[in-house]
Design a protein around this motif. Sequence first.
Motif, PDB file in Angstrom:
ATOM      1  N   ASP A 192       0.825  -1.219   0.000  1.00 28.95           N
ATOM      2  CA  ASP A 192       0.000   0.000   0.000  1.00 28.95           C
ATOM      3  C   ASP A 192       0.856   1.265   0.000  1.00 28.95           C
ATOM      4  OD1 ASP A 192      -2.170  -1.686   0.141  1.00 28.95           O
ATOM      5  OD2 ASP A 192      -2.443  -1.476   2.315  1.00 28.95           O
ATOM      6  N   ASN A 193       0.531   2.169  -0.943  1.00 26.14           N
ATOM      7  CA  ASN A 193       1.224   3.455  -1.078  1.00 26.14           C
ATOM      8  C   ASN A 193       2.724   3.315  -1.282  1.00 26.14           C
ATOM      9  OD1 ASN A 193      -1.061   5.235  -0.862  1.00 26.14           O
ATOM     10  ND2 ASN A 193      -1.173   4.663   1.311  1.00 26.14           N
ATOM     11  N   THR A 194       3.118   2.167  -1.789  1.00 27.95           N
ATOM     12  CA  THR A 194       4.506   1.932  -2.151  1.00 27.95           C
ATOM     13  C   THR A 194       4.584   1.425  -3.587  1.00 27.95           C
ATOM     14  OG1 THR A 194       5.139   1.445   0.149  1.00 27.95           O
ATOM     15  CG2 THR A 194       6.620   0.674  -1.583  1.00 27.95           C
ATOM     16  N   LEU A 195       3.966   0.275  -3.853  1.00 29.06           N
ATOM     17  CA  LEU A 195       3.927  -0.243  -5.218  1.00 29.06           C
ATOM     18  C   LEU A 195       2.799   0.390  -6.026  1.00 29.06           C
ATOM     19  CD1 LEU A 195       4.693  -4.069  -5.043  1.00 29.06           C
ATOM     20  CD2 LEU A 195       6.203  -2.185  -5.668  1.00 29.06           C
ATOM     21  N   TYR A 196       1.905   1.045  -5.344  1.00 27.92           N
ATOM     22  CA  TYR A 196       0.778   1.723  -5.986  1.00 27.92           C
ATOM     23  C   TYR A 196       0.250   2.754  -5.006  1.00 27.92           C
ATOM     24  CZ  TYR A 196      -1.335  -1.939  -3.125  1.00 27.92           C
ATOM     25  OH  TYR A 196      -1.633  -2.775  -2.087  1.00 27.92           O
ATOM     26  N   SER A 316       6.226   9.102  -6.191  1.00 31.87           N
ATOM     27  CA  SER A 316       6.558   7.764  -6.697  1.00 31.87           C
ATOM     28  C   SER A 316       7.671   7.805  -7.730  1.00 31.87           C
ATOM     29  CB  SER A 316       5.307   7.105  -7.305  1.00 31.87           C
ATOM     30  OG  SER A 316       4.782   7.888  -8.368  1.00 31.87           O
ATOM     31  N   THR A 317       7.779   8.881  -8.488  1.00 34.90           N
ATOM     32  CA  THR A 317       8.852   9.004  -9.475  1.00 34.90           C
ATOM     33  C   THR A 317      10.203   9.091  -8.779  1.00 34.90           C
ATOM     34  OG1 THR A 317       7.348  10.138 -10.996  1.00 34.90           O
ATOM     35  CG2 THR A 317       9.702  10.361 -11.422  1.00 34.90           C
ATOM     36  N   ALA A 318      10.254   9.829  -7.662  1.00 36.17           N
ATOM     37  CA  ALA A 318      11.497   9.915  -6.888  1.00 36.17           C
ATOM     38  C   ALA A 318      11.873   8.554  -6.318  1.00 36.17           C
ATOM     39  CB  ALA A 318      11.345  10.938  -5.760  1.00 36.17           C
TER      40      ALA A 318
END
Length: 527
Positions: A192-196, A316-318
């Motif tokens: 959660d909130n890492t891969l998506y 997420s880009t970073a």
Amino acid sequence: MDEILSSHNLLASTSLKRSDLLDQAAADGRIIRINVIRNHSFELIAATLDAFLALSDLRAEFSYSDYDDAFSLTALSEPADLHLLWVDLDRYDAQGQAYIIERLNTLGKTTTAPVIFAALGGEVLPEDSLCSEAIRDIAAKIGDRFYDLRLASFTGTRCSPAACLEISRFLGLRLIPSLLAPHLKAVVVDLDNTLYQGVLGEDGIDGVVLQEGHIALQQKLADLAAQGIFICIASKNEEQDALDLFTQRQDFPLRPNMITKFMVNWDKKSKNISEIECFLNIHHSSMLFVDDNMGELFDVTQQLPDIKVLWASPDSTANARALENFPGLLKNSVSAEDLIRSKDIQANEERRRLQEQMAPEDYLRSLEVVLEFRINDPEQINRVAELSNKTNQFIFNYRRYSIQEVTRLSSGEKSCVVTISMRDKLVNSGIIGAVLAELKDGVVCIDDVFVSCRALGRGLNEIILLGALKCACDKLGSHTVQVGFQHGERNRPAAEFISSHLKEHVEVAAEFNYTFPQGIVEILVES
């Protein structure tokens, strides 16, 4: 928390400031000696290199050649852990570039230490072009800011300060650790909130969102899996929901078959990662944990103090950039063993089940094990060097051999390299270990022994190790053996093996005899 945020900035920031880096070095990091052979200035890059090397607990000491457009043969005479050939190829015409590249390749073959070819400009790249290609990628990324001819008379290079900073980041975070520090073996990642973006239990399988950065992050994880890095999931969710997520979301670059182990439940993540550590049979110092929750990262580092961690920020880009740059994940080549590593580890579950149900000899016979010992096989040199640089638990001396050093030992009249390959009815494990030995005054001196962690615990350690020592003795014509051993933080399995089987040979020459057991496993010896 400050340290985690600082490392994330070093890894991911697109606006690094040189002034913020100059005092960031590993105070007690291992010192590495870098010999720079150049025809233009490297000092701007060297000034910030320690800030990046600090993430690998390394510090650099530099020696410099004179500015030498001819690159003389004496340039590599300086003792060093690493040689860096820093050349501006645009100083030469096409014929001159071809000559210089030939010269660089010749120089690289005159040393046993790793050599980095860092070519600026030019039409053709040296044979080892990884760094030169990275420099071209940096030039394409920062465009007109890559060169600064106005400062060249002051800095000694036409590379701009911005370009030097990015080259320093590539060298310090990625390339130099890949040559001089152990590789990471596993990445454990949250969901959660890492891969998506979103929470699986609340938003549902179709409700979690893939942003561009999440796609890049997952693609990088997929690439690492293809290179033999274990990708595992540690998440507080319902296990079936997570399994269904990867099955149903076809837009996920990370596919179920790329994931070595799912640990999805409501236990503490430190407990789950400890179980992953046992499952993979590696030390947590070889693992990277990625999570968006600072509290989880803190708890895991308290329980597993040597684990590497990466904060998954809201950007997420970073995060994708940070993973790309994380030390220990760059592989200069991919071996056949890399391609089957995850399947081999997963097959260990079946091996353990059989081992619990059968007597030891019946268990080994049921697996139909074949052990192959090869002596001085030139095709296995690269794999031996790679294995020596990433083995931490079953290793005698931590020698960390270069390809050149393995080549020397395997081609000498009074030295040899014995490799051990293993296969059974479940999977072909490939090359899982090596013994490197030299004959000195009639004594077979064991320079080092190392075995991959995934081959341990199968009831074969004695046959693998003592069998390889026997092959070395037979090759060198002596059965008087002396074993060197260096106690390290994590090589207790090797120490226990020596205590049980080789303690009379540690630092003292003694007679060694071993006979392969018959009818248990198939033994092949090729020299």
